[in-house]
Design a protein around this motif. Structure first.
Motif, PDB file in Angstrom:
ATOM      1  N   THR A  19      -7.845   8.065 -14.275  1.00 30.21           N
ATOM      2  CA  THR A  19      -7.310   9.068 -15.201  1.00 30.21           C
ATOM      3  C   THR A  19      -5.945   9.521 -14.673  1.00 30.21           C
ATOM      4  O   THR A  19      -5.386   8.897 -13.776  1.00 30.21           O
ATOM      5  CB  THR A  19      -8.283  10.247 -15.315  1.00 30.21           C
ATOM      6  N   GLY A  20      -5.426  10.617 -15.211  1.00 25.64           N
ATOM      7  CA  GLY A  20      -4.113  11.108 -14.784  1.00 25.64           C
ATOM      8  C   GLY A  20      -3.064  10.733 -15.814  1.00 25.64           C
ATOM      9  O   GLY A  20      -3.339  10.025 -16.788  1.00 25.64           O
ATOM     10  N   SER A  21      -1.840  11.199 -15.582  1.00 24.90           N
ATOM     11  CA  SER A  21      -0.759  10.946 -16.543  1.00 24.90           C
ATOM     12  C   SER A  21      -0.286   9.497 -16.467  1.00 24.90           C
ATOM     13  O   SER A  21       0.134   8.920 -17.480  1.00 24.90           O
ATOM     14  CB  SER A  21       0.443  11.841 -16.236  1.00 24.90           C
ATOM     15  N   THR A  22      -0.350   8.917 -15.277  1.00 32.11           N
ATOM     16  CA  THR A  22       0.290   7.614 -15.058  1.00 32.11           C
ATOM     17  C   THR A  22      -0.266   6.491 -15.935  1.00 32.11           C
ATOM     18  O   THR A  22       0.520   5.706 -16.467  1.00 32.11           O
ATOM     19  CB  THR A  22       0.190   7.242 -13.566  1.00 32.11           C
ATOM     20  N   PRO A  23      -1.594   6.348 -16.101  1.00 30.07           N
ATOM     21  CA  PRO A  23      -2.067   5.193 -16.871  1.00 30.07           C
ATOM     22  C   PRO A  23      -1.983   5.352 -18.388  1.00 30.07           C
ATOM     23  O   PRO A  23      -2.370   4.433 -19.111  1.00 30.07           O
ATOM     24  CB  PRO A  23      -3.541   5.041 -16.434  1.00 30.07           C
ATOM     25  N   LEU A  24      -1.460   6.493 -18.878  1.00 34.76           N
ATOM     26  CA  LEU A  24      -1.482   6.713 -20.327  1.00 34.76           C
ATOM     27  C   LEU A  24      -0.722   5.629 -21.105  1.00 34.76           C
ATOM     28  O   LEU A  24      -1.168   5.187 -22.156  1.00 34.76           O
ATOM     29  CB  LEU A  24      -0.927   8.105 -20.662  1.00 34.76           C
TER      30      LEU A  24
ATOM     31  N   LEU B 274      -5.487   2.178 -10.178  1.00 35.59           N
ATOM     32  CA  LEU B 274      -5.299   3.388  -9.374  1.00 35.59           C
ATOM     33  C   LEU B 274      -3.978   4.066  -9.705  1.00 35.59           C
ATOM     34  O   LEU B 274      -2.983   3.390  -9.989  1.00 35.59           O
ATOM     35  CB  LEU B 274      -5.237   3.036  -7.878  1.00 35.59           C
ATOM     36  N   GLY B 275      -3.963   5.396  -9.604  1.00 39.07           N
ATOM     37  CA  GLY B 275      -2.727   6.147  -9.463  1.00 39.07           C
ATOM     38  C   GLY B 275      -2.649   6.537  -7.994  1.00 39.07           C
ATOM     39  O   GLY B 275      -3.481   6.111  -7.177  1.00 39.07           O
ATOM     40  N   ILE B 276      -1.671   7.334  -7.657  1.00 36.39           N
ATOM     41  CA  ILE B 276      -1.588   7.846  -6.279  1.00 36.39           C
ATOM     42  C   ILE B 276      -1.191   9.308  -6.347  1.00 36.39           C
ATOM     43  O   ILE B 276      -0.315   9.682  -7.149  1.00 36.39           O
ATOM     44  CB  ILE B 276      -0.589   7.009  -5.430  1.00 36.39           C
ATOM     45  N   GLY B 277      -1.858  10.146  -5.567  1.00 39.71           N
ATOM     46  CA  GLY B 277      -1.486  11.565  -5.527  1.00 39.71           C
ATOM     47  C   GLY B 277      -0.239  11.749  -4.665  1.00 39.71           C
ATOM     48  O   GLY B 277       0.100  10.892  -3.841  1.00 39.71           O
ATOM     49  N   ASN B 278       0.415  12.886  -4.848  1.00 41.08           N
ATOM     50  CA  ASN B 278       1.609  13.169  -4.032  1.00 41.08           C
ATOM     51  C   ASN B 278       1.272  13.194  -2.552  1.00 41.08           C
ATOM     52  O   ASN B 278       2.143  12.997  -1.708  1.00 41.08           O
ATOM     53  CB  ASN B 278       2.201  14.533  -4.417  1.00 41.08           C
TER      54      ASN B 278
ATOM     55  N   GLY C  57      -0.931  11.136  -1.249  1.00 40.30           N
ATOM     56  CA  GLY C  57      -1.442   9.806  -0.895  1.00 40.30           C
ATOM     57  C   GLY C  57      -2.896   9.593  -1.262  1.00 40.30           C
ATOM     58  O   GLY C  57      -3.483   8.569  -0.904  1.00 40.30           O
ATOM     59  N   HIS C  58      -3.490  10.545  -1.992  1.00 40.75           N
ATOM     60  CA  HIS C  58      -4.901  10.329  -2.322  1.00 40.75           C
ATOM     61  C   HIS C  58      -5.075   9.197  -3.330  1.00 40.75           C
ATOM     62  O   HIS C  58      -4.197   8.918  -4.141  1.00 40.75           O
ATOM     63  CB  HIS C  58      -5.600  11.621  -2.772  1.00 40.75           C
ATOM     64  N   LEU C  59      -6.220   8.534  -3.221  1.00 39.00           N
ATOM     65  CA  LEU C  59      -6.656   7.508  -4.183  1.00 39.00           C
ATOM     66  C   LEU C  59      -7.957   8.033  -4.763  1.00 39.00           C
ATOM     67  O   LEU C  59      -8.859   8.393  -3.991  1.00 39.00           O
ATOM     68  CB  LEU C  59      -6.940   6.176  -3.486  1.00 39.00           C
ATOM     69  N   GLY C  60      -8.098   8.009  -6.109  1.00 42.04           N
ATOM     70  CA  GLY C  60      -9.206   8.761  -6.666  1.00 42.04           C
ATOM     71  C   GLY C  60      -9.009  10.179  -6.143  1.00 42.04           C
ATOM     72  O   GLY C  60      -7.896  10.703  -6.151  1.00 42.04           O
ATOM     73  N   PHE C  61     -10.080  10.789  -5.647  1.00 35.90           N
ATOM     74  CA  PHE C  61      -9.914  12.099  -5.002  1.00 35.90           C
ATOM     75  C   PHE C  61     -10.198  11.992  -3.506  1.00 35.90           C
ATOM     76  O   PHE C  61     -10.655  12.945  -2.881  1.00 35.90           O
ATOM     77  CB  PHE C  61     -10.800  13.143  -5.660  1.00 35.90           C
TER      78      PHE C  61
ATOM     79  N   ALA D 189      -1.312  20.625  -8.214  1.00 33.21           N
ATOM     80  CA  ALA D 189      -0.750  19.574  -9.067  1.00 33.21           C
ATOM     81  C   ALA D 189      -1.484  19.505 -10.410  1.00 33.21           C
ATOM     82  O   ALA D 189      -0.897  19.135 -11.421  1.00 33.21           O
ATOM     83  CB  ALA D 189      -0.812  18.221  -8.359  1.00 33.21           C
ATOM     84  N   TYR D 190      -2.769  19.862 -10.415  1.00 34.93           N
ATOM     85  CA  TYR D 190      -3.560  19.756 -11.652  1.00 34.93           C
ATOM     86  C   TYR D 190      -3.656  21.058 -12.431  1.00 34.93           C
ATOM     87  O   TYR D 190      -4.218  21.079 -13.530  1.00 34.93           O
ATOM     88  CB  TYR D 190      -4.950  19.197 -11.336  1.00 34.93           C
ATOM     89  N   LYS D 191      -3.071  22.121 -11.854  1.00 35.55           N
ATOM     90  CA  LYS D 191      -3.124  23.439 -12.490  1.00 35.55           C
ATOM     91  C   LYS D 191      -2.533  23.385 -13.898  1.00 35.55           C
ATOM     92  O   LYS D 191      -2.954  24.118 -14.780  1.00 35.55           O
ATOM     93  CB  LYS D 191      -2.346  24.395 -11.582  1.00 35.55           C
ATOM     94  N   ARG D 192      -1.573  22.478 -14.118  1.00 35.20           N
ATOM     95  CA  ARG D 192      -0.906  22.404 -15.426  1.00 35.20           C
ATOM     96  C   ARG D 192      -1.880  22.122 -16.571  1.00 35.20           C
ATOM     97  O   ARG D 192      -1.594  22.414 -17.711  1.00 35.20           O
ATOM     98  CB  ARG D 192       0.225  21.366 -15.398  1.00 35.20           C
ATOM     99  N   PHE D 193      -3.036  21.558 -16.240  1.00 36.47           N
ATOM    100  CA  PHE D 193      -4.000  21.221 -17.291  1.00 36.47           C
ATOM    101  C   PHE D 193      -4.997  22.355 -17.564  1.00 36.47           C
ATOM    102  O   PHE D 193      -5.837  22.250 -18.460  1.00 36.47           O
ATOM    103  CB  PHE D 193      -4.787  19.965 -16.918  1.00 36.47           C
TER     104      PHE D 193
ATOM    105  N   ALA E  93       9.111  11.854  -7.984  1.00 34.85           N
ATOM    106  CA  ALA E  93       8.235  12.660  -7.121  1.00 34.85           C
ATOM    107  C   ALA E  93       7.263  11.783  -6.331  1.00 34.85           C
ATOM    108  O   ALA E  93       6.759  12.205  -5.284  1.00 34.85           O
ATOM    109  CB  ALA E  93       7.475  13.681  -7.954  1.00 34.85           C
ATOM    110  N   LYS E  94       7.016  10.571  -6.804  1.00 33.14           N
ATOM    111  CA  LYS E  94       6.072   9.676  -6.117  1.00 33.14           C
ATOM    112  C   LYS E  94       6.773   8.740  -5.124  1.00 33.14           C
ATOM    113  O   LYS E  94       6.102   7.997  -4.394  1.00 33.14           O
ATOM    114  CB  LYS E  94       5.299   8.833  -7.143  1.00 33.14           C
ATOM    115  N   ALA E  95       8.112   8.747  -5.107  1.00 35.21           N
ATOM    116  CA  ALA E  95       8.848   7.725  -4.333  1.00 35.21           C
ATOM    117  C   ALA E  95       8.486   7.762  -2.845  1.00 35.21           C
ATOM    118  O   ALA E  95       8.210   6.723  -2.226  1.00 35.21           O
ATOM    119  CB  ALA E  95      10.354   7.910  -4.518  1.00 35.21           C
TER     120      ALA E  95
HETATM  121  P1  PGA Z   1      -1.040  11.360 -12.028  1.00 36.59           P
HETATM  122  O1  PGA Z   1      -2.214  11.482 -10.963  1.00 36.59           O
HETATM  123  O2  PGA Z   1      -1.171   9.991 -12.645  1.00 36.59           O
HETATM  124  O3  PGA Z   1      -1.311  12.454 -13.039  1.00 36.59           O
HETATM  125  O4  PGA Z   1       0.248  11.510 -11.299  1.00 36.59           O
HETATM  126  C1  PGA Z   1      -2.368  10.506 -10.004  1.00 36.59           C
HETATM  127  C2  PGA Z   1      -3.313  10.987  -8.916  1.00 36.59           C
HETATM  128  O5  PGA Z   1      -3.270  12.184  -8.566  1.00 36.59           O
HETATM  129  O6  PGA Z   1      -4.075  10.177  -8.378  1.00 36.59           O
END
Ligand code: PGA
Length: 233
Positions: free
Chosen positions: A35-40, A129-133, A135-139, A162-166, A199-201
């Motif tokens: 889930t998350g914004s990235t795979p939309l 997978l996405g990646i958290g700021n 470095g998390h994968l999943g949670f 990071a998820y407060k926006r939702f 922000a992910k760079a």
């Molecule tokens: P994001 O979340 O796609 O909303 O950036 C990725 C994640 O936190 O794993």
């Protein structure tokens, strides 16, 4: 690790091509989803291709990475709700072949049953997978052992922020989640990780070329033989 770098639209299409090729060759593939914004963008492209008759999810089985503890499937911030809305309700998938960890059953038995169900389905062909700021994968937050299987975790402050926006406010962001473990993720035959935006760079650089350490959970992917990383510029 193979890096694919292009615009966000193009990498969504290129990632969709990987799913199209897999489903052509193996219509009953097992997909690990995120889930998350990235795979939309990827999900929108898969929906488009399915509606155009180019791909079918009719024989596919899916397992999602994670779910918030305490949110039921009807909650509009639950990951089950996200998946139904953004993919499952829009394609020809059998709902009973889609799996998202339960946010209501946090027992060890439920966690190990999730790993067993993945094994019984034949293992995951492609894990998205996405990646958290951080470095998390999943949670799997920093410090999670690489050998972890599906587990209940406490979310870090940075993840909750990071998820407060939702959510209406920070207090409403769940404090815990159920997530596939890092070992569960690493058992997938192929991994597609997507990351977009400046922000992910920095964390992507650590994942690709930094030390392999539980402090950067995504660095474990350096140990996997078949990882594709889709990035925008
Ligand atoms: P994001 O979340 O796609 O909303 O950036 C990725 C994640 O936190 O794993």
């Amino acid at each position: 690790m193979k890096l694919i770098i292009d615009t966000a639209e193009k990498v969504a299409a290129l990632a969709a091509d990987r799913y199209t090729a897999l489903l052509d060759q193996k219509p009953d593939a097992v997909l690990g989803l995120a889930t998350g914004s990235t795979p939309l963008g990827l999900y929108a492209e898969l929906v488009r291709r399915c509606k155009a008759g180019q791909i079918s999810f009719g024989r596919v089985t899916t397992f999602n990475l994670d779910e918030y503890v305490g949110l039921d499937a009807a909650h509009d911030q639950s990951y089950r709700y996200f998946m139904n809305t953004n993919l499952f309700d829009q394609v020809d998938i059998r709902k009973d072949a889609t799996h998202v960890p339960s946010g209501l059953d946090t027992s060890a038995a439920a966690a190990s049953a999730y790993d067993e169900a993945i094994k019984a389905a034949g293992g995951i062909d492609i894990q998205l997978l996405g990646i958290g700021n951080n470095g998390h994968l999943g949670f799997n937050e920093p410090g999670t052992p690489f050998g972890s299987t599906t587990l209940v975790v406490e979310l870090t402050d940075s993840t909750r922020q990071a998820y407060k926006r939702f959510f209406a406010s920070l207090d409403q962001v769940p404090t815990h989640a159920v997530t596939m473990g890092l070992k569960t993720i690493m058992n997938a035959r192929c991994i597609i990780l997507m990351a977009l935006g400046t922000a992910k760079a920095e964390i992507v650089k650590k994942m690709v070329s930094g030390d392999v350490t539980p402090l950067v959970p995504a660095s474990v992917l350096q140990l996997h033989p078949n990882v594709e990383v889709y990035l925008d510029h």
